[in-house]
Design a protein around this motif. Structure first.
Motif, PDB file in Angstrom:
ATOM      1  N   ILE A  99       0.818  -1.214   0.000  1.00 14.72           N
ATOM      2  CA  ILE A  99       0.000   0.000   0.000  1.00 14.72           C
ATOM      3  C   ILE A  99       0.851   1.263   0.000  1.00 14.72           C
ATOM      4  CG2 ILE A  99      -0.169   0.143   2.520  1.00 14.72           C
ATOM      5  CD1 ILE A  99      -3.086   0.991   2.165  1.00 14.72           C
ATOM      6  N   ASP A 100       2.088   1.143   0.428  1.00  8.68           N
ATOM      7  CA  ASP A 100       2.995   2.292   0.518  1.00  8.68           C
ATOM      8  C   ASP A 100       3.908   2.325  -0.707  1.00  8.68           C
ATOM      9  OD1 ASP A 100       4.751   4.283   1.182  1.00  8.68           O
ATOM     10  OD2 ASP A 100       5.621   3.251   2.912  1.00  8.68           O
ATOM     11  N   GLY A 101       3.587   3.215  -1.647  1.00  3.86           N
ATOM     12  CA  GLY A 101       4.366   3.281  -2.886  1.00  3.86           C
ATOM     13  C   GLY A 101       5.644   4.087  -2.774  1.00  3.86           C
ATOM     14  N   GLY A 102       5.798   4.829  -1.676  1.00  3.13           N
ATOM     15  CA  GLY A 102       6.968   5.693  -1.550  1.00  3.13           C
ATOM     16  C   GLY A 102       6.837   6.918  -2.438  1.00  3.13           C
ATOM     17  N   SER A 103       7.955   7.495  -2.807  1.00  2.00           N
ATOM     18  CA  SER A 103       7.925   8.654  -3.711  1.00  2.00           C
ATOM     19  C   SER A 103       7.526   8.194  -5.107  1.00  2.00           C
ATOM     20  CB  SER A 103       9.285   9.355  -3.735  1.00  2.00           C
ATOM     21  OG  SER A 103      10.302   8.454  -4.130  1.00  2.00           O
ATOM     22  N   SER A 104       7.058   9.153  -5.926  1.00  3.80           N
ATOM     23  CA  SER A 104       6.546   8.747  -7.241  1.00  3.80           C
ATOM     24  C   SER A 104       6.696   9.870  -8.254  1.00  3.80           C
ATOM     25  CB  SER A 104       5.073   8.345  -7.138  1.00  3.80           C
ATOM     26  OG  SER A 104       4.286   9.456  -6.748  1.00  3.80           O
ATOM     27  N   HIS A 105       6.586   9.469  -9.534  1.00  5.60           N
ATOM     28  CA  HIS A 105       6.501  10.421 -10.642  1.00  5.60           C
ATOM     29  C   HIS A 105       5.623   9.775 -11.700  1.00  5.60           C
ATOM     30  CE1 HIS A 105       7.698  13.620 -13.417  1.00  5.60           C
ATOM     31  NE2 HIS A 105       7.750  12.671 -14.342  1.00  5.60           N
TER      32      HIS A 105
END
Length: 246
Positions: free
Chosen positions: A59-65
């Motif tokens: 559920i925790d994707g961390g940072s993203s772009h």
């Protein structure tokens, strides 16, 4: 009349061949001896494993772009690091080897986020790890020119500081100098009061392998060659740390 010189020539040739073989075997033995001295942990027999911790997950994707998520890069790189170390006879334990979060593995009465971190710390402690490396991807939305690698250790752990310096030096040499051929960007050694670094019994570091918010780094962290060079450098730093400590 001509047989004797031929015998002499043949005898001389055989002697030279024998001497050449002896010299070749001697050089081979010497090189093997030197290799074993220079790389003592390649035949690592320690019962203590190295724990690799791919940050975030599930559920925790961390940072993203856009659709690029940190958790997936962390896992890809961590699995490559595991293979490199395993090939060098170093035992490895993963906190996760698939896309999951770990909060269900903690009995801590706290937030999901804190339980996930506690589970990672518990895996490190229960395995009495030689050391641990937590793999992450950095982000700086307000500065899209931020680049490079950060190796973070807990400020009160001297062993963790030594590990951070060995890994940083190795990344500078293998990734930046040899692969990217730049001296403009260096791996930084920083301190941080992060839960896993602070609470774990074993020395360890967080390695932020690049900035997902910077176009140049974002391309690199997805590049197979960059990932391979990065894990090669991290592994070499680990090896140097263990060798020098012992």
């Amino acid at each position: 009349m001509h047989k004797k010189p031929i015998i002499i020539i043949i005898g001389s040739y055989k002697k030279r061949a024998i001497l050449f073989c002896i010299l070749l075997i001697s050089l081979l033995i010497l090189s093997m001896f030197i290799f074993n001295i220079s790389h003592p942990v390649f035949n690592n027999t320690s019962s203590k494993p190295i724990v690799i911790d791919p940050g975030h997950g599930g559920i925790d994707g961390g940072s993203s772009h856009n659709d690029l998520l940190e958790k997936n890069i962390n896992l890809e790189v961590s699995l490559k690091l595991k293979k490199i170390l395993s090939d060098k006879n170093i035992r490895v334990v993963m906190t996760r080897d698939k896309d999951i979060s770990l909060e269900s593995k903690s009995d801590l009465k706290s937030s999901r986020y804190r339980r996930d971190l506690n589970a990672r710390k518990s895996i490190i402690d229960k395995n009495n790890a030689e050391l641990f490396v937590s793999i992450h991807v950095n982000a700086h939305p307000k500065n899209t020119k931020a680049q490079g690698v950060q190796v973070i250790h807990y400020p009160e752990s001297r062993d963790s500081e030594h590990l951070a310096k060995e890994i940083s030096d190795s990344i500078n040499k293998i990734v930046f100098n040899e692969f990217l051929k730049t001296e403009q960007i260096k791996a930084e050694v920083l301190t941080g009061n992060f839960y896993v670094l602070r609470e774990s019994k074993s020395p360890g570091v967080i390695v932020e392998i690049g900035f997902i918010t910077t176009p140049e780094d974002r391309e690199l962290i997805q590049n197979e060659d960059y990932q391979y060079k990065m894990v090669t450098a991290i592994a070499q730093g680990i090896i140097e740390y263990i060798a020098n400590r012992n």
